[in-house]
Design an enzyme around this catalytic site. Structure first.
Site, PDB file in Angstrom:
ATOM      1  N   LYS A 140      45.993  44.452  97.536  1.00 57.07           N
ATOM      2  CA  LYS A 140      44.449  44.104  98.043  1.00 57.07           C
ATOM      3  C   LYS A 140      43.895  45.321  98.610  1.00 57.07           C
ATOM      4  CE  LYS A 140      45.682  39.861  99.217  1.00 57.07           C
ATOM      5  NZ  LYS A 140      47.135  40.128  99.360  1.00 57.07           N
ATOM      6  N   ARG A 143      42.601  31.355 100.122  1.00 61.34           N
ATOM      7  CA  ARG A 143      44.004  31.390 100.009  1.00 61.34           C
ATOM      8  C   ARG A 143      44.676  30.043  99.666  1.00 61.34           C
ATOM      9  NH1 ARG A 143      45.597  36.257 103.078  1.00 61.34           N
ATOM     10  NH2 ARG A 143      47.848  36.620 103.097  1.00 61.34           N
ATOM     11  N   ARG A 202      55.382  49.805 103.844  1.00 59.64           N
ATOM     12  CA  ARG A 202      54.403  49.784 104.368  1.00 59.64           C
ATOM     13  C   ARG A 202      54.219  50.418 105.854  1.00 59.64           C
ATOM     14  NH1 ARG A 202      50.261  45.012 103.729  1.00 59.64           N
ATOM     15  NH2 ARG A 202      51.778  43.785 104.876  1.00 59.64           N
ATOM     16  N   ARG A 237      53.693  46.537 110.539  1.00 57.10           N
ATOM     17  CA  ARG A 237      52.864  45.146 111.137  1.00 57.10           C
ATOM     18  C   ARG A 237      54.029  44.119 111.643  1.00 57.10           C
ATOM     19  NH1 ARG A 237      48.795  43.579 106.358  1.00 57.10           N
ATOM     20  NH2 ARG A 237      49.810  41.585 106.854  1.00 57.10           N
ATOM     21  N   ARG A 254      56.079  34.827 103.544  1.00 55.23           N
ATOM     22  CA  ARG A 254      54.606  34.939 103.307  1.00 55.23           C
ATOM     23  C   ARG A 254      54.624  34.879 101.471  1.00 55.23           C
ATOM     24  NH1 ARG A 254      54.161  40.458 105.550  1.00 55.23           N
ATOM     25  NH2 ARG A 254      52.091  40.626 104.368  1.00 55.23           N
TER      26      ARG A 254
HETATM   27  P1  AP5 Z   1      48.480  46.423 100.701  1.00 57.44           P
HETATM   28  O1  AP5 Z   1      47.261  47.053 100.081  1.00 57.44           O
HETATM   29  O2  AP5 Z   1      48.732  46.542 102.041  1.00 57.44           O
HETATM   30  O3  AP5 Z   1      48.754  45.031 100.093  1.00 57.44           O
HETATM   31  P2  AP5 Z   1      48.011  43.651 100.288  1.00 57.44           P
HETATM   32  O4  AP5 Z   1      47.869  43.036  99.145  1.00 57.44           O
HETATM   33  O5  AP5 Z   1      46.583  44.063 101.119  1.00 57.44           O
HETATM   34  O6  AP5 Z   1      48.953  42.801 101.134  1.00 57.44           O
HETATM   35  P3  AP5 Z   1      49.132  42.100 102.661  1.00 57.44           P
HETATM   36  O7  AP5 Z   1      50.415  42.065 103.148  1.00 57.44           O
HETATM   37  O8  AP5 Z   1      47.900  42.671 103.434  1.00 57.44           O
HETATM   38  O9  AP5 Z   1      48.552  40.734 102.232  1.00 57.44           O
HETATM   39  P4  AP5 Z   1      48.948  39.594 103.017  1.00 57.44           P
HETATM   40  O10 AP5 Z   1      47.930  38.833 101.950  1.00 57.44           O
HETATM   41  O11 AP5 Z   1      49.983  38.981 103.185  1.00 57.44           O
HETATM   42  O12 AP5 Z   1      48.328  39.949 104.656  1.00 57.44           O
HETATM   43  P5  AP5 Z   1      46.898  39.620 105.350  1.00 57.44           P
HETATM   44  O13 AP5 Z   1      46.586  40.633 106.302  1.00 57.44           O
HETATM   45  O14 AP5 Z   1      45.983  39.227 104.275  1.00 57.44           O
HETATM   46  O15 AP5 Z   1      49.773  47.241  99.853  1.00 57.44           O
HETATM   47  C1  AP5 Z   1      51.033  47.032 100.302  1.00 57.44           C
HETATM   48  C2  AP5 Z   1      51.926  48.494 100.396  1.00 57.44           C
HETATM   49  O16 AP5 Z   1      52.047  48.965  98.982  1.00 57.44           O
HETATM   50  C3  AP5 Z   1      51.318  49.459 101.091  1.00 57.44           C
HETATM   51  O17 AP5 Z   1      52.301  50.164 101.733  1.00 57.44           O
HETATM   52  C4  AP5 Z   1      50.579  50.233 100.182  1.00 57.44           C
HETATM   53  O18 AP5 Z   1      50.444  51.696 100.245  1.00 57.44           O
HETATM   54  C5  AP5 Z   1      51.531  50.007  98.810  1.00 57.44           C
HETATM   55  N1  AP5 Z   1      50.867  50.185  97.335  1.00 57.44           N
HETATM   56  C6  AP5 Z   1      49.466  49.131  97.249  1.00 57.44           C
HETATM   57  N2  AP5 Z   1      49.406  49.472  95.920  1.00 57.44           N
HETATM   58  C7  AP5 Z   1      50.433  50.220  95.222  1.00 57.44           C
HETATM   59  C8  AP5 Z   1      50.656  50.620  93.967  1.00 57.44           C
HETATM   60  N3  AP5 Z   1      49.781  50.130  92.681  1.00 57.44           N
HETATM   61  N4  AP5 Z   1      51.762  51.372  93.568  1.00 57.44           N
HETATM   62  C9  AP5 Z   1      52.572  51.564  94.674  1.00 57.44           C
HETATM   63  N5  AP5 Z   1      52.249  51.238  96.020  1.00 57.44           N
HETATM   64  C10 AP5 Z   1      51.064  50.260  96.417  1.00 57.44           C
HETATM   65  O19 AP5 Z   1      47.498  38.206 105.937  1.00 57.44           O
HETATM   66  C11 AP5 Z   1      48.489  38.384 107.173  1.00 57.44           C
HETATM   67  C12 AP5 Z   1      48.489  36.949 107.648  1.00 57.44           C
HETATM   68  O20 AP5 Z   1      47.142  36.564 108.193  1.00 57.44           O
HETATM   69  C13 AP5 Z   1      48.720  35.760 106.822  1.00 57.44           C
HETATM   70  O21 AP5 Z   1      50.250  35.756 106.550  1.00 57.44           O
HETATM   71  C14 AP5 Z   1      48.324  34.392 107.505  1.00 57.44           C
HETATM   72  O22 AP5 Z   1      49.164  34.111 108.738  1.00 57.44           O
HETATM   73  C15 AP5 Z   1      46.841  34.965 108.103  1.00 57.44           C
HETATM   74  N6  AP5 Z   1      45.749  34.841 107.019  1.00 57.44           N
HETATM   75  C16 AP5 Z   1      45.083  35.847 106.412  1.00 57.44           C
HETATM   76  N7  AP5 Z   1      43.984  35.234 105.613  1.00 57.44           N
HETATM   77  C17 AP5 Z   1      44.332  34.007 105.677  1.00 57.44           C
HETATM   78  C18 AP5 Z   1      43.615  32.982 105.093  1.00 57.44           C
HETATM   79  N8  AP5 Z   1      42.589  33.173 104.183  1.00 57.44           N
HETATM   80  N9  AP5 Z   1      44.081  31.777 105.240  1.00 57.44           N
HETATM   81  C19 AP5 Z   1      44.904  31.495 106.313  1.00 57.44           C
HETATM   82  N10 AP5 Z   1      45.593  32.546 106.883  1.00 57.44           N
HETATM   83  C20 AP5 Z   1      45.193  33.655 106.626  1.00 57.44           C
END
Ligand code: AP5
Length: 226
Positions: A19, A94, A133, A166, A177
């Site tokens: 994402k 979410r 990552r 991270r 997660r």
């Molecule tokens: P990346 O683009 O970083 O993936 P992502 O989908 O953004 O994954 P995240 O881990 O950031 O999402 P998340 O939802 O767990 O974390 P968030 O920060 O939102 O890609 C991942 C890796 O793959 C990278 O190395 C990239 O280079 C590689 N890659 C990407 N696409 C590729 C492809 N096509 N081919 C090969 N490689 C690829 O949330 C963190 C925490 O915050 C949560 O756990 C929660 O505690 C809190 N939080 C955030 N939002 C909420 C909410 N709405 N409600 C409650 N708590 C929340």
């Protein structure tokens, strides 16, 4: 908060689906601000605000931050002038409660969600992506040590800062997660499908191919919305 012409894109997908990687590019191509709730929480934590410190205990365990806290934060962010034409939402909503809160929030301004691209990726691929990552603490650029390598070992191509992994990318927290995603976020697939807003995109392919599909899906929805 919003004008009558607006575009709200909800990027849906599990942790590691890509994402953030995709939103980084789509933001400039679509001219929409990228709003990532995870980034907003990490930013608040860096500044040691009460919001950041509260979120930390949940994030460290791989749990979701409570809905009222998250919705309040998003409400405030969406009220900023750069969101007048809409936003690219990453990691929000979410839960079904967050989705209904978003609907209500947008309805207050006569707006609604435009499209929900769902980046579908297998659990095996998610784990491989999260494990490799590395992120830039300064500009937020995201790398992968196999699939999107920086030119110089663990140094950001964009700003030259040392990359880091991270705190919630440990193997145990990654699993947690993903479990939380299936329990609490996956029901949104049905929620948005029933509204005719969900479009599935095959996220197993390389970054470029996924990007092209997403851009086409979003532009198509924007055209149809007029
Ligand atoms: P990346 O683009 O970083 O993936 P992502 O989908 O953004 O994954 P995240 O881990 O950031 O999402 P998340 O939802 O767990 O974390 P968030 O920060 O939102 O890609 C991942 C890796 O793959 C990278 O190395 C990239 O280079 C590689 N890659 C990407 N696409 C590729 C492809 N096509 N081919 C090969 N490689 C690829 O949330 C963190 C925490 O915050 C949560 O756990 C929660 O505690 C809190 N939080 C955030 N939002 C909420 C909410 N709405 N409600 C409650 N708590 C929340």
């Amino acid at each position: 908060m919003v004008t009558s012409r607006h575009t709200y894109v909800v990027l849906l997908g599990a942790p590691g689906a890509g994402k953030g990687t995709q939103a980084e590019r789509l933001e400039s191509e679509l001219g929409l601000p990228h709003i990532a709730t995870g980034d907003l929480f990490r930013e608040a934590l860096k500044k040691e605000t009460p919001l950041g410190l509260r979120a930390k205990s949940y994030m460290d365990q791989g749990l979701l931050v409570p809905d009222d806290v998250t919705v309040g934060m998003v409400r405030e962010r969406l009220s900023k002038p750069d969101c007048a034409g809409g936003a690219l939402l990453d990691g929000f909503p979410r839960t079904v409660e967050q989705a209904t809160a978003l609907d209500a929030l947008l309805a207050e301004a006569g707006a609604s969600v435009t499209v929900v691209p769902y980046i579908k990726v297998s659990t095996e691929t998610l784990l491989a992506r999260l494990a490799g990552r590395w992120v830039c603490p300064k500009c937020g650029a995201v790398y992968h040590m196999l699939y999107k390598k920086p030119a110089n070992d663990k140094i950001c191509d964009v700003c030259g800062t040392a990359l880091y992994q991270r705190a919630d990318d440990t193997p145990e927290t990654q699993r947690k997660r993903i479990d939380v995603y299936f329990q609490e976020t996956a029901p949104l697939i049905e929620y948005y499908a029933s509204k005719g807003l969900l479009v599935e995109v095959d996220g197993e392919r390389d970054i470029e191919q996924v990007h092209d599909d997403l851009l086409a899906v979003i532009r198509d929805a924007m055209d149809r919305a007029g």
